[in-house]
Design a protein around this motif. Structure first.
Motif, mmCIF file in Angstrom:
data_model
loop_
_atom_site.group_PDB
_atom_site.id
_atom_site.type_symbol
_atom_site.label_atom_id
_atom_site.label_comp_id
_atom_site.label_asym_id
_atom_site.label_seq_id
_atom_site.Cartn_x
_atom_site.Cartn_y
_atom_site.Cartn_z
ATOM 1 N N PHE A 33 0.847 -1.201 0.000
ATOM 2 C CA PHE A 33 0.000 0.000 0.000
ATOM 3 C C PHE A 33 0.883 1.253 0.000
ATOM 4 O O PHE A 33 0.679 2.180 -0.784
ATOM 5 C CB PHE A 33 -0.913 -0.032 1.238
ATOM 6 C CG PHE A 33 -1.860 1.132 1.355
ATOM 7 C CD1 PHE A 33 -2.843 1.359 0.403
ATOM 8 C CD2 PHE A 33 -1.784 2.002 2.440
ATOM 9 C CE1 PHE A 33 -3.729 2.430 0.518
ATOM 10 C CE2 PHE A 33 -2.660 3.071 2.561
ATOM 11 C CZ PHE A 33 -3.633 3.277 1.602
ATOM 12 N N GLN A 34 1.905 1.264 0.860
ATOM 13 C CA GLN A 34 2.824 2.412 0.921
ATOM 14 C C GLN A 34 3.544 2.616 -0.406
ATOM 15 O O GLN A 34 3.733 3.738 -0.862
ATOM 16 C CB GLN A 34 3.877 2.171 2.018
ATOM 17 C CG GLN A 34 3.303 2.243 3.409
ATOM 18 C CD GLN A 34 4.114 3.179 4.296
ATOM 19 O OE1 GLN A 34 4.870 3.998 3.818
ATOM 20 N NE2 GLN A 34 3.938 3.053 5.593
ATOM 21 N N ARG A 35 3.957 1.516 -1.027
ATOM 22 C CA ARG A 35 4.691 1.587 -2.290
ATOM 23 C C ARG A 35 3.841 2.209 -3.398
ATOM 24 O O ARG A 35 4.336 2.937 -4.256
ATOM 25 C CB ARG A 35 5.130 0.166 -2.670
ATOM 26 C CG ARG A 35 5.821 0.017 -3.990
ATOM 27 C CD ARG A 35 6.245 -1.439 -4.171
ATOM 28 N NE ARG A 35 6.607 -1.724 -5.535
ATOM 29 C CZ ARG A 35 5.771 -2.108 -6.489
ATOM 30 N NH1 ARG A 35 4.495 -2.275 -6.232
ATOM 31 N NH2 ARG A 35 6.204 -2.349 -7.712
ATOM 32 N N LEU A 36 2.533 1.910 -3.366
ATOM 33 C CA LEU A 36 1.647 2.426 -4.408
ATOM 34 C C LEU A 36 1.271 3.887 -4.174
ATOM 35 O O LEU A 36 0.947 4.621 -5.096
ATOM 36 C CB LEU A 36 0.370 1.573 -4.466
ATOM 37 C CG LEU A 36 0.579 0.112 -4.871
ATOM 38 C CD1 LEU A 36 -0.704 -0.676 -4.698
ATOM 39 C CD2 LEU A 36 1.081 0.012 -6.307
ATOM 40 N N LEU A 37 1.338 4.289 -2.899
ATOM 41 C CA LEU A 37 0.819 5.607 -2.523
ATOM 42 C C LEU A 37 1.896 6.659 -2.309
ATOM 43 O O LEU A 37 1.682 7.834 -2.603
ATOM 44 C CB LEU A 37 0.004 5.443 -1.229
ATOM 45 C CG LEU A 37 -1.168 6.354 -0.987
ATOM 46 C CD1 LEU A 37 -2.183 6.255 -2.103
ATOM 47 C CD2 LEU A 37 -1.813 6.010 0.342
ATOM 48 N N ASN A 38 3.051 6.246 -1.782
ATOM 49 C CA ASN A 38 4.063 7.229 -1.383
ATOM 50 C C ASN A 38 5.275 7.189 -2.292
ATOM 51 O O ASN A 38 5.858 6.131 -2.493
ATOM 52 C CB ASN A 38 4.573 6.932 0.045
ATOM 53 C CG ASN A 38 3.481 7.082 1.063
ATOM 54 O OD1 ASN A 38 2.541 7.827 0.849
ATOM 55 N ND2 ASN A 38 3.592 6.345 2.169
ATOM 56 N N SER A 39 5.680 8.371 -2.774
ATOM 57 C CA SER A 39 6.908 8.430 -3.579
ATOM 58 C C SER A 39 8.123 8.433 -2.657
ATOM 59 O O SER A 39 9.227 8.124 -3.074
ATOM 60 C CB SER A 39 6.908 9.687 -4.446
ATOM 61 O OG SER A 39 6.763 10.826 -3.644
ATOM 62 N N ASN A 40 7.898 8.753 -1.399
ATOM 63 C CA ASN A 40 9.002 8.881 -0.461
ATOM 64 C C ASN A 40 9.296 7.561 0.253
ATOM 65 O O ASN A 40 8.664 6.540 -0.014
ATOM 66 C CB ASN A 40 8.658 9.980 0.552
ATOM 67 C CG ASN A 40 9.857 10.846 0.834
ATOM 68 O OD1 ASN A 40 10.957 10.325 1.011
ATOM 69 N ND2 ASN A 40 9.646 12.142 0.870
#
Ligand SMILES: CC(C)(COP(=O)(O)OP(=O)(O)OC[C@H]1O[C@@H](n2cnc3c(N)ncnc32)[C@H](O)[C@@H]1OP(=O)(O)O)[C@@H](O)C(=O)NCCC(=O)NCCS
Length: 185
Positions: A33-40
């Motif tokens: 989920f983080q990988r899909l949502l956050n560029s950072n």
């Protein structure tokens, strides 16, 4: 009159710091989920930290930020959140961003439905001229969903993302008011 905050499958809802804080902390533990949502860089927050941050954000929410929960119509379950940020009022352009945190509900039409709801809200209620978004090249599900909601591809920032030890492109997509009206006659 049609309820402008409700779609076929989901509705937009107010955010409650306690509820969403707990859920944000849980969703944040999902590295995909983080990988899909956050560029950072992926980060995690405890439920308490997420709640404190959210309380402050919600208290100080600027008038140009329209931020909602996404709830299923059949059982009212909280699926994710979506925000429309009018970053340029004179051009009436807004950025939209969303995330469905409950991964068993990915690919079942909820994301496209909520995007249609927020576009209708943006064009008919907020009086926008265009809506813009960014999406990562390795997220074909999101790209397809945005195309279905009426967005067009507009640009590509090459190699701007660093994930899994390699570089990836970031895509920009947009929809103009006239296009939305044509699609929703
Ligand atoms: C992106 C997101 C909002 C899309 O919502 P969704 O409810 O999953 O999407 P939908 O079911 O409405 O539409 C997905 C479409 O992509 C297609 N799809 C799914 N996986 C795919 C893949 N790997 N490659 C190509 N298309 C794919 C589906 O078949 C569907 O298209 P179709 O109806 O033509 O068959 C949701 O998946 C999500 O929040 N994911 C996690 C966080 C995220 O990616 N946020 C967006 C950041 S820009």
């Amino acid at each position: 009159m049609k309820n402008i905050l409700t779609g076929e499958l989901v509705r937009l809802s107010a955010l409650d710091a306690d509820e969403i804080g707990r859920t944000f902390a849980r969703w944040g533990r999902d590295s995909e989920f983080q990988r899909l949502l956050n560029s950072n860089v992926a980060r995690m927050a405890s439920a308490k930290n997420a709640q404190t941050w959210l309380e402050k954000e919600l208290d100080e929410q600027p008038v140009n930020l329209h931020w909602f929960g996404i709830r299923k119509l059949d059982d009212d379950m909280l699926l994710g959140d979506i925000d429309l940020y009018v970053y340029n009022w004179s051009a009436r352009d807004a950025f939209v961003g969303l995330g469905i945190g409950e991964r068993e509900f990915w690919g079942k039409g909820y994301g496209t439905d909520v995007m249609k709801v927020i576009l209708r809200y943006g064009f008919t209620e907020v009086n926008l001229k265009r809506v813009t978004l960014i999406v990562f090249e390795y997220n074909p599900r999101a790209i397809r969903s945005y195309e279905k909601a009426g967005f067009r591809h507009e640009g590509r920032m090459r190699g701007v993302l660093n994930k899994e030890g390699r570089r990836w492109d970031m895509l920009t997509m947009g929809i103009l008011r006239e296009e939305w009206m044509e699609q929703n006659k």
